[in-house]
Scaffold this motif. Structure first.
Motif, PDB file in Angstrom:
ATOM      1  N   SER A   1       1.019  -1.054   0.151  1.00 15.73           N
ATOM      2  CA  SER A   1       0.020   0.008  -0.105  1.00 15.73           C
ATOM      3  C   SER A   1       0.757   1.243  -0.021  1.00 15.73           C
ATOM      4  O   SER A   1       0.640   2.292  -0.775  1.00 15.73           O
ATOM      5  CB  SER A   1      -0.917  -0.017   1.166  1.00 15.73           C
ATOM      6  N   ALA A   2       1.862   1.346   0.761  1.00 14.93           N
ATOM      7  CA  ALA A   2       2.745   2.211   0.820  1.00 14.93           C
ATOM      8  C   ALA A   2       3.527   2.674  -0.583  1.00 14.93           C
ATOM      9  O   ALA A   2       3.692   3.721  -0.921  1.00 14.93           O
ATOM     10  CB  ALA A   2       3.922   2.439   1.887  1.00 14.93           C
ATOM     11  N   VAL A   3       3.926   1.595  -0.967  1.00 14.99           N
ATOM     12  CA  VAL A   3       4.406   1.672  -2.553  1.00 14.99           C
ATOM     13  C   VAL A   3       3.559   2.057  -3.534  1.00 14.99           C
ATOM     14  O   VAL A   3       3.787   3.197  -4.287  1.00 14.99           O
ATOM     15  CB  VAL A   3       5.082   0.259  -2.906  1.00 14.99           C
ATOM     16  N   TYR A   4       2.286   1.461  -3.405  1.00 12.68           N
ATOM     17  CA  TYR A   4       1.361   2.084  -4.468  1.00 12.68           C
ATOM     18  C   TYR A   4       0.978   3.569  -4.115  1.00 12.68           C
ATOM     19  O   TYR A   4       0.776   4.502  -5.354  1.00 12.68           O
ATOM     20  CB  TYR A   4       0.102   1.380  -4.155  1.00 12.68           C
ATOM     21  N   THR A   5       0.977   4.017  -3.034  1.00 10.96           N
ATOM     22  CA  THR A   5       0.454   5.510  -2.508  1.00 10.96           C
ATOM     23  C   THR A   5       1.610   6.401  -3.189  1.00 10.96           C
ATOM     24  O   THR A   5       1.546   7.338  -3.690  1.00 10.96           O
ATOM     25  CB  THR A   5       0.361   5.510  -1.083  1.00 10.96           C
ATOM     26  N   ALA A   6       3.032   5.830  -2.877  1.00  7.69           N
ATOM     27  CA  ALA A   6       4.217   6.890  -3.204  1.00  7.69           C
ATOM     28  C   ALA A   6       4.269   7.017  -4.866  1.00  7.69           C
ATOM     29  O   ALA A   6       4.284   8.041  -5.354  1.00  7.69           O
ATOM     30  CB  ALA A   6       5.280   6.046  -2.840  1.00  7.69           C
ATOM     31  N   LEU A   7       3.715   5.923  -5.619  1.00  5.50           N
ATOM     32  CA  LEU A   7       3.738   5.965  -6.916  1.00  5.50           C
ATOM     33  C   LEU A   7       2.706   6.821  -7.583  1.00  5.50           C
ATOM     34  O   LEU A   7       2.987   7.626  -8.313  1.00  5.50           O
ATOM     35  CB  LEU A   7       3.918   4.533  -7.464  1.00  5.50           C
ATOM     36  N   LYS A   8       1.772   6.526  -6.801  1.00  3.27           N
ATOM     37  CA  LYS A   8       0.507   7.169  -7.431  1.00  3.27           C
ATOM     38  C   LYS A   8       0.610   8.739  -7.280  1.00  3.27           C
ATOM     39  O   LYS A   8       0.329   9.492  -8.139  1.00  3.27           O
ATOM     40  CB  LYS A   8      -0.877   6.662  -6.640  1.00  3.27           C
ATOM     41  N   ASN A   9       1.148   9.090  -5.688  1.00  2.15           N
ATOM     42  CA  ASN A   9       1.136  10.575  -5.602  1.00  2.15           C
ATOM     43  C   ASN A   9       2.396  11.093  -6.635  1.00  2.15           C
ATOM     44  O   ASN A   9       2.119  12.119  -7.081  1.00  2.15           O
ATOM     45  CB  ASN A   9       1.722  10.720  -4.257  1.00  2.15           C
ATOM     46  N   ASN A  10       3.473  10.531  -7.040  1.00  5.56           N
ATOM     47  CA  ASN A  10       4.297  10.969  -8.003  1.00  5.56           C
ATOM     48  C   ASN A  10       3.663  11.158  -9.364  1.00  5.56           C
ATOM     49  O   ASN A  10       4.137  11.928 -10.068  1.00  5.56           O
ATOM     50  CB  ASN A  10       5.531  10.054  -8.152  1.00  5.56           C
ATOM     51  N   ILE A  11       2.856  10.049  -9.737  1.00  6.67           N
ATOM     52  CA  ILE A  11       2.461  10.203 -11.041  1.00  6.67           C
ATOM     53  C   ILE A  11       1.452  11.415 -11.145  1.00  6.67           C
ATOM     54  O   ILE A  11       1.117  12.015 -12.036  1.00  6.67           O
ATOM     55  CB  ILE A  11       1.463   8.920 -11.506  1.00  6.67           C
ATOM     56  N   MET A  12       0.368  11.538 -10.028  1.00  6.95           N
ATOM     57  CA  MET A  12      -0.522  12.386 -10.101  1.00  6.95           C
ATOM     58  C   MET A  12       0.067  13.964  -9.762  1.00  6.95           C
ATOM     59  O   MET A  12      -0.411  15.018 -10.369  1.00  6.95           O
ATOM     60  CB  MET A  12      -1.630  12.320  -9.072  1.00  6.95           C
ATOM     61  N   SER A  13       1.263  14.087  -9.441  1.00  9.53           N
ATOM     62  CA  SER A  13       1.931  15.300  -9.168  1.00  9.53           C
ATOM     63  C   SER A  13       2.851  15.525 -10.470  1.00  9.53           C
ATOM     64  O   SER A  13       3.434  16.707 -10.429  1.00  9.53           O
ATOM     65  CB  SER A  13       2.872  15.526  -7.706  1.00  9.53           C
ATOM     66  N   LEU A  14       2.766  14.600 -11.309  1.00  7.28           N
ATOM     67  CA  LEU A  14       3.581  14.494 -12.494  1.00  7.28           C
ATOM     68  C   LEU A  14       4.993  14.824 -12.257  1.00  7.28           C
ATOM     69  O   LEU A  14       6.147  15.130 -13.176  1.00  7.28           O
ATOM     70  CB  LEU A  14       3.233  15.881 -13.437  1.00  7.28           C
ATOM     71  N   GLN A  15       5.453  14.409 -11.037  1.00  4.38           N
ATOM     72  CA  GLN A  15       6.572  13.776 -10.869  1.00  4.38           C
ATOM     73  C   GLN A  15       7.413  12.916 -11.517  1.00  4.38           C
ATOM     74  O   GLN A  15       8.431  12.694 -12.121  1.00  4.38           O
ATOM     75  CB  GLN A  15       7.212  13.575  -9.412  1.00  4.38           C
ATOM     76  N   LEU A  16       6.349  11.992 -11.860  1.00  6.86           N
ATOM     77  CA  LEU A  16       6.584  10.948 -12.875  1.00  6.86           C
ATOM     78  C   LEU A  16       5.707  11.366 -13.981  1.00  6.86           C
ATOM     79  O   LEU A  16       4.587  11.194 -14.049  1.00  6.86           O
ATOM     80  CB  LEU A  16       6.070   9.424 -12.340  1.00  6.86           C
ATOM     81  N   LYS A  17       6.353  11.760 -15.143  1.00 10.99           N
ATOM     82  CA  LYS A  17       5.753  12.428 -16.356  1.00 10.99           C
ATOM     83  C   LYS A  17       5.043  11.156 -17.180  1.00 10.99           C
ATOM     84  O   LYS A  17       5.691  10.015 -17.095  1.00 10.99           O
ATOM     85  CB  LYS A  17       6.669  13.300 -17.138  1.00 10.99           C
ATOM     86  N   PRO A  18       3.783  11.636 -17.964  1.00 12.15           N
ATOM     87  CA  PRO A  18       3.216  10.778 -18.656  1.00 12.15           C
ATOM     88  C   PRO A  18       4.272  10.024 -19.873  1.00 12.15           C
ATOM     89  O   PRO A  18       5.406  10.808 -20.529  1.00 12.15           O
ATOM     90  CB  PRO A  18       2.180  11.343 -19.483  1.00 12.15           C
ATOM     91  N   GLY A  19       4.334   8.656 -20.048  1.00 11.69           N
ATOM     92  CA  GLY A  19       5.254   8.005 -20.883  1.00 11.69           C
ATOM     93  C   GLY A  19       6.453   7.727 -20.300  1.00 11.69           C
ATOM     94  O   GLY A  19       7.323   6.914 -20.902  1.00 11.69           O
ATOM     95  N   THR A  20       6.573   7.922 -18.918  1.00  9.98           N
ATOM     96  CA  THR A  20       8.163   7.506 -18.260  1.00  9.98           C
ATOM     97  C   THR A  20       8.068   6.108 -18.150  1.00  9.98           C
ATOM     98  O   THR A  20       7.087   5.552 -17.673  1.00  9.98           O
ATOM     99  CB  THR A  20       8.344   8.378 -16.810  1.00  9.98           C
ATOM    100  N   THR A  21       9.150   5.589 -18.248  1.00  3.89           N
ATOM    101  CA  THR A  21       9.248   4.014 -18.217  1.00  3.89           C
ATOM    102  C   THR A  21       9.733   3.747 -16.767  1.00  3.89           C
ATOM    103  O   THR A  21      10.519   4.404 -16.286  1.00  3.89           O
ATOM    104  CB  THR A  21      10.379   3.552 -19.483  1.00  3.89           C
ATOM    105  N   MET A  22       9.060   2.910 -16.245  1.00  7.90           N
ATOM    106  CA  MET A  22       9.559   2.552 -14.707  1.00  7.90           C
ATOM    107  C   MET A  22      10.048   1.261 -14.577  1.00  7.90           C
ATOM    108  O   MET A  22       9.627   0.095 -15.135  1.00  7.90           O
ATOM    109  CB  MET A  22       8.075   2.618 -13.807  1.00  7.90           C
ATOM    110  N   SER A  23      11.200   1.026 -14.189  1.00  9.64           N
ATOM    111  CA  SER A  23      11.891  -0.140 -13.640  1.00  9.64           C
ATOM    112  C   SER A  23      11.460  -0.958 -12.062  1.00  9.64           C
ATOM    113  O   SER A  23      11.551  -0.148 -11.032  1.00  9.64           O
ATOM    114  CB  SER A  23      13.290  -0.096 -13.827  1.00  9.64           C
ATOM    115  N   THR A  24      10.807  -1.965 -12.332  1.00 14.29           N
ATOM    116  CA  THR A  24      10.419  -2.829 -11.019  1.00 14.29           C
ATOM    117  C   THR A  24      11.505  -2.778 -10.079  1.00 14.29           C
ATOM    118  O   THR A  24      11.543  -2.283  -8.890  1.00 14.29           O
ATOM    119  CB  THR A  24      10.037  -4.027 -11.133  1.00 14.29           C
ATOM    120  N   GLN A  25      12.776  -3.241 -10.736  1.00 16.42           N
ATOM    121  CA  GLN A  25      14.244  -3.444  -9.782  1.00 16.42           C
ATOM    122  C   GLN A  25      14.524  -1.907  -9.241  1.00 16.42           C
ATOM    123  O   GLN A  25      14.964  -1.850  -8.198  1.00 16.42           O
ATOM    124  CB  GLN A  25      15.174  -3.920 -10.646  1.00 16.42           C
TER     125      GLN A  25
END
Length: 237
Positions: A10-34
Motif C-alpha cells: 500500500s505504501a509503494v502504491y501510494t508513493a507511486l500514485k502521488n508521484n504520477i498525479m503530481s507529474l513528478q513521474l511524467k506521462p510516458g516515463t518508463t518504470m523499472s521494478t528493480q
C-alpha cells in the motif's frame, strides 16, 4: 515491528500514485521494478503489485516482457471524467444553496484567500490542493461526500491535465476568479448561476487543449486527440 506485506504494498502504491498525479513521474516515463524496489528499499513483489493496482487506475501501462510506463493522458477519458464531475457538481447545487451557511461562506472565502497567496510564487501544487479542498467542501455542506470521493477516484486523467493547465500565472488567477464567481452565486443563493459558473470552470481546459498539445505533445495519447471540428463543437456547447 516489521511492516506487513499489505502495508508495504500500500505504501509503494501510494508513493507511486502521488508521484504520477503530481507529474513528478511524467506521462510516458518508463518504470523499472528493480530500480523502484531499490530506491524504496523493498522487494520487487510489492512494486509489481502496485503496478497492477495503478494499471487498474488507468495510470500505468504494462507491456508484458517489455516495459511498464506511466500512462499518457487520454482525451477520451478526460472528457468522460469531466462529464461525471460536472454532472455531480451541478446536481449538488440545488441542495447547496439551501444548506450553505454564513460560516460555510467564511470558510470558502478563507480558502480563496489562501489560493491567492499561491500566485506570486507560482505554487501550483498548493493551488491545486486548495482547489480540490474548495470543491470537496461544497459536497461536505450537502452531506454528499461519497460524490466527491467518486470524483477523486475516477478523475486520474482529468486531474493530471488540470495540473498542467495551472503551470501558468495567468491561468492560476483565472482559476481563482472562477472560484470567486461560484462563491458569489452561492452567496446570492442562485443555483442557476452557480451551475453556469461551475460548468464554465470545468470546461476551461478545452480552451487550452491546443496549446497543451503544442507544449507537451509527448504527454498525450495521440489517437485520443480530438479533431479540430470536434474540438470546435465542444466549445459551442
Amino acid at each position: 515491528m516489521p511492516k506487513s506485506d499489505s502495508s508495504v504494498q500500500s505504501a509503494v502504491y501510494t508513493a507511486l500514485k502521488n508521484n504520477i498525479m503530481s507529474l513528478q513521474l511524467k506521462p510516458g516515463t518508463t518504470m523499472s521494478t528493480q530500480k523502484i524496489a531499490a530506491k524504496l528499499n523493498v522487494s520487487r513483489t510489492p512494486v509489481r503489485e502496485a503496478f497492477i493496482r495503478l494499471q487498474r487506475d488507468g495510470l500505468v501501462d504494462i507491456f508484458p516482457q517489455k516495459e511498464t510506463c506511466v500512462s499518457r493522458i487520454d482525451f477520451s477519458k478526460v472528457e468522460q471524467e469531466r462529464f461525471l464531475r460536472e454532472s455531480l457538481e451541478s446536481a449538488n447545487m440545488d441542495s447547496l444553496v439551501k444548506k450553505i451557511t454564513r460560516d460555510d461562506i467564511n470558510e470558502l472565502e478563507l480558502n480563496l484567500e489562501q489560493q491567492r497567496t499561491t500566485v506570486p510564487t507560482c505554487d501550483y501544487n498548493t493551488l491545486l490542493k486548495l482547489d480540490n479542498s474548495f470543491h470537496e467542501y461544497l459536497f461536505k455542506v450537502t452531506g454528499q461526500i461519497f460524490s466527491w470521493e467518486t470524483i477523486e477516484r475516477t478523475s486520474n486523467h482529468y486531474a493530471r491535465i488540470r495540473l498542467i493547465t495551472v503551470w501558468d500565472k495567468d491561468i492560476m488567477m483565472e482559476t481563482i476568479l472562477q472560484h470567486q464567481k461560484i462563491l458569489s452565486a452561492l452567496q446570492d443563493q442562485s443555483a442557476e448561476y452557480a451551475k453556469i459558473y461551475m460548468k464554465a470552470h470545468l470546461h476551461k481546459l478545452e480552451n487550452q487543449v491546443q496549446q497543451l498539445l503544442k507544449d507537451y505533445p509527448d504527454y498525450f495519447v495521440k489517437d485520443s486527440i480530438p479533431s479540430e471540428e470536434r474540438f470546435e463543437a465542444l466549445l459551442r456547447e
